[in-house]
Enzyme design. Sequence first.
Site, PDB file in Angstrom:
ATOM      1  N   GLU A   1      20.521 -18.756  -9.574  1.00 50.41           N
ATOM      2  CA  GLU A   1      19.440 -19.704  -9.855  1.00 50.41           C
ATOM      3  C   GLU A   1      19.139 -19.639 -11.343  1.00 50.41           C
ATOM      4  O   GLU A   1      19.241 -18.572 -11.949  1.00 50.41           O
ATOM      5  CB  GLU A   1      18.156 -19.336  -9.093  1.00 50.41           C
ATOM      6  CG  GLU A   1      18.196 -19.643  -7.625  1.00 50.41           C
ATOM      7  CD  GLU A   1      18.591 -18.428  -6.793  1.00 50.41           C
ATOM      8  OE1 GLU A   1      18.618 -17.330  -7.366  1.00 50.41           O
ATOM      9  OE2 GLU A   1      18.879 -18.594  -5.600  1.00 50.41           O
TER      10      GLU A   1
ATOM     11  N   TYR B   1      26.660 -21.652 -17.886  1.00 46.15           N
ATOM     12  CA  TYR B   1      27.200 -21.759 -16.530  1.00 46.15           C
ATOM     13  C   TYR B   1      28.093 -23.003 -16.381  1.00 46.15           C
ATOM     14  O   TYR B   1      29.138 -22.947 -15.729  1.00 46.15           O
ATOM     15  CB  TYR B   1      26.070 -21.775 -15.493  1.00 46.15           C
ATOM     16  CG  TYR B   1      25.169 -20.557 -15.565  1.00 46.15           C
ATOM     17  CD1 TYR B   1      25.706 -19.288 -15.762  1.00 46.15           C
ATOM     18  CD2 TYR B   1      23.783 -20.663 -15.459  1.00 46.15           C
ATOM     19  CE1 TYR B   1      24.892 -18.159 -15.854  1.00 46.15           C
ATOM     20  CE2 TYR B   1      22.963 -19.546 -15.540  1.00 46.15           C
ATOM     21  CZ  TYR B   1      23.521 -18.298 -15.741  1.00 46.15           C
ATOM     22  OH  TYR B   1      22.712 -17.187 -15.831  1.00 46.15           O
TER      23      TYR B   1
HETATM   24  C1  COA Z   1      22.030 -17.264 -21.664  1.00 51.57           C
HETATM   25  C2  COA Z   1      22.596 -16.047 -22.396  1.00 51.57           C
HETATM   26  C3  COA Z   1      22.826 -14.923 -21.368  1.00 51.57           C
HETATM   27  C4  COA Z   1      23.925 -16.424 -23.066  1.00 51.57           C
HETATM   28  O1  COA Z   1      24.494 -15.247 -23.626  1.00 51.57           O
HETATM   29  P1  COA Z   1      25.536 -15.310 -24.854  1.00 51.57           P
HETATM   30  O2  COA Z   1      26.242 -14.016 -24.909  1.00 51.57           O
HETATM   31  O3  COA Z   1      24.842 -15.759 -26.072  1.00 51.57           O
HETATM   32  O4  COA Z   1      26.509 -16.470 -24.352  1.00 51.57           O
HETATM   33  P2  COA Z   1      28.025 -16.686 -24.864  1.00 51.57           P
HETATM   34  O5  COA Z   1      28.129 -16.336 -26.304  1.00 51.57           O
HETATM   35  O6  COA Z   1      28.962 -16.013 -23.916  1.00 51.57           O
HETATM   36  O7  COA Z   1      28.132 -18.272 -24.717  1.00 51.57           O
HETATM   37  C5  COA Z   1      29.113 -18.902 -23.927  1.00 51.57           C
HETATM   38  C6  COA Z   1      28.817 -20.379 -23.900  1.00 51.57           C
HETATM   39  O8  COA Z   1      27.537 -20.635 -23.318  1.00 51.57           O
HETATM   40  C7  COA Z   1      26.928 -21.761 -23.971  1.00 51.57           C
HETATM   41  N1  COA Z   1      25.722 -21.308 -24.688  1.00 51.57           N
HETATM   42  C8  COA Z   1      25.289 -20.037 -24.822  1.00 51.57           C
HETATM   43  N2  COA Z   1      24.117 -20.020 -25.524  1.00 51.57           N
HETATM   44  C9  COA Z   1      23.833 -21.311 -25.830  1.00 51.57           C
HETATM   45  C10 COA Z   1      22.773 -21.928 -26.545  1.00 51.57           C
HETATM   46  N3  COA Z   1      21.761 -21.213 -27.087  1.00 51.57           N
HETATM   47  N4  COA Z   1      22.783 -23.281 -26.662  1.00 51.57           N
HETATM   48  C11 COA Z   1      23.782 -24.014 -26.120  1.00 51.57           C
HETATM   49  N5  COA Z   1      24.838 -23.482 -25.449  1.00 51.57           N
HETATM   50  C12 COA Z   1      24.854 -22.144 -25.294  1.00 51.57           C
HETATM   51  C13 COA Z   1      27.964 -22.289 -24.947  1.00 51.57           C
HETATM   52  O9  COA Z   1      28.771 -23.220 -24.244  1.00 51.57           O
HETATM   53  C14 COA Z   1      28.756 -21.021 -25.256  1.00 51.57           C
HETATM   54  O10 COA Z   1      30.054 -21.292 -25.690  1.00 51.57           O
HETATM   55  P3  COA Z   1      30.318 -21.534 -27.275  1.00 51.57           P
HETATM   56  O11 COA Z   1      29.613 -20.417 -28.013  1.00 51.57           O
HETATM   57  O12 COA Z   1      31.809 -21.485 -27.366  1.00 51.57           O
HETATM   58  O13 COA Z   1      29.711 -22.878 -27.589  1.00 51.57           O
HETATM   59  C15 COA Z   1      21.626 -15.569 -23.520  1.00 51.57           C
HETATM   60  O14 COA Z   1      21.201 -16.691 -24.276  1.00 51.57           O
HETATM   61  C16 COA Z   1      20.405 -14.843 -23.000  1.00 51.57           C
HETATM   62  O15 COA Z   1      20.423 -13.626 -22.816  1.00 51.57           O
HETATM   63  N6  COA Z   1      19.307 -15.589 -22.753  1.00 51.57           N
HETATM   64  C17 COA Z   1      18.072 -14.993 -22.246  1.00 51.57           C
HETATM   65  C18 COA Z   1      18.241 -14.519 -20.823  1.00 51.57           C
HETATM   66  C19 COA Z   1      18.653 -15.646 -19.887  1.00 51.57           C
HETATM   67  O16 COA Z   1      18.205 -16.781 -20.002  1.00 51.57           O
HETATM   68  N7  COA Z   1      19.515 -15.300 -18.909  1.00 51.57           N
HETATM   69  C20 COA Z   1      19.998 -16.261 -17.919  1.00 51.57           C
HETATM   70  C21 COA Z   1      19.043 -16.307 -16.766  1.00 51.57           C
HETATM   71  S1  COA Z   1      19.551 -17.486 -15.530  1.00 51.57           S
END
Ligand code: COA
Length: 150
Positions: free
Chosen positions: A109, A121
């Site tokens: 979710e 996702y």
């Molecule tokens: C969501 C989260 C886990 C992503 O972690 P991350 O390590 O930065 O993600 P990645 O570097 O593996 O990103 C993979 C892809 O996701 C997408 N993405 C990740 N962060 C993004 C952002 N801020 N805006 C847009 N796209 C994003 C992109 O498609 C990215 O690929 P790209 O860098 O080649 O464009 C991180 O932002 C986070 O910890 N957020 C707070 C906690 C949270 O919301 N968890 C999910 C709960 S459902």
Amino acid sequence: MKIDLVPFDLRYADAIADIEKDSFSDPWSKEAFISSVTSPFTDITVALFYEGSVPTVCGYSVTVSLPPECEILNIAVARDQRRKGIAELLIQDIAERASKNGCDTLMLEVRISNLAARALYEKLGFEAVGIRKAYYRYPIEDAILMDKRL
Ligand SMILES: CC(C)(COP(=O)(O)OP(=O)(O)OC[C@H]1O[C@@H](n2cnc3c(N)ncnc32)[C@H](O)[C@@H]1OP(=O)(O)O)[C@@H](O)C(=O)NCCC(=O)NCCS
């Protein structure tokens, strides 16, 4: 940057709780992480990077695996380490382990307003399959239910 994915260990609990607090408006407590791993169905995987020989926690995932489904309960990456592919690595690892455990579906979710997570996702092949009304608190918000066939 080399990232190691390792199973949860108590010595990582404080760092995980700090990332959690900085990442969510309704964070899990440190105790919630510790008690979740007492379930045989729940896994916490910790992402580490190394400065010299010292490991630093930069992310984690929590899953519950009940074949044929594996649910991602929690995933976060330290703010200063985002957009380096760490969440992607964590989810690829979840998918591989879930497959080996006999799961054919990953589900989760996500808050409707969490555009970063939704983009993550979608990039990894998850599809929206439903809405859970007022699923979250602090603030109250709908969840999008997403899944991915393995
Ligand atoms: C969501 C989260 C886990 C992503 O972690 P991350 O390590 O930065 O993600 P990645 O570097 O593996 O990103 C993979 C892809 O996701 C997408 N993405 C990740 N962060 C993004 C952002 N801020 N805006 C847009 N796209 C994003 C992109 O498609 C990215 O690929 P790209 O860098 O080649 O464009 C991180 O932002 C986070 O910890 N957020 C707070 C906690 C949270 O919301 N968890 C999910 C709960 S459902």
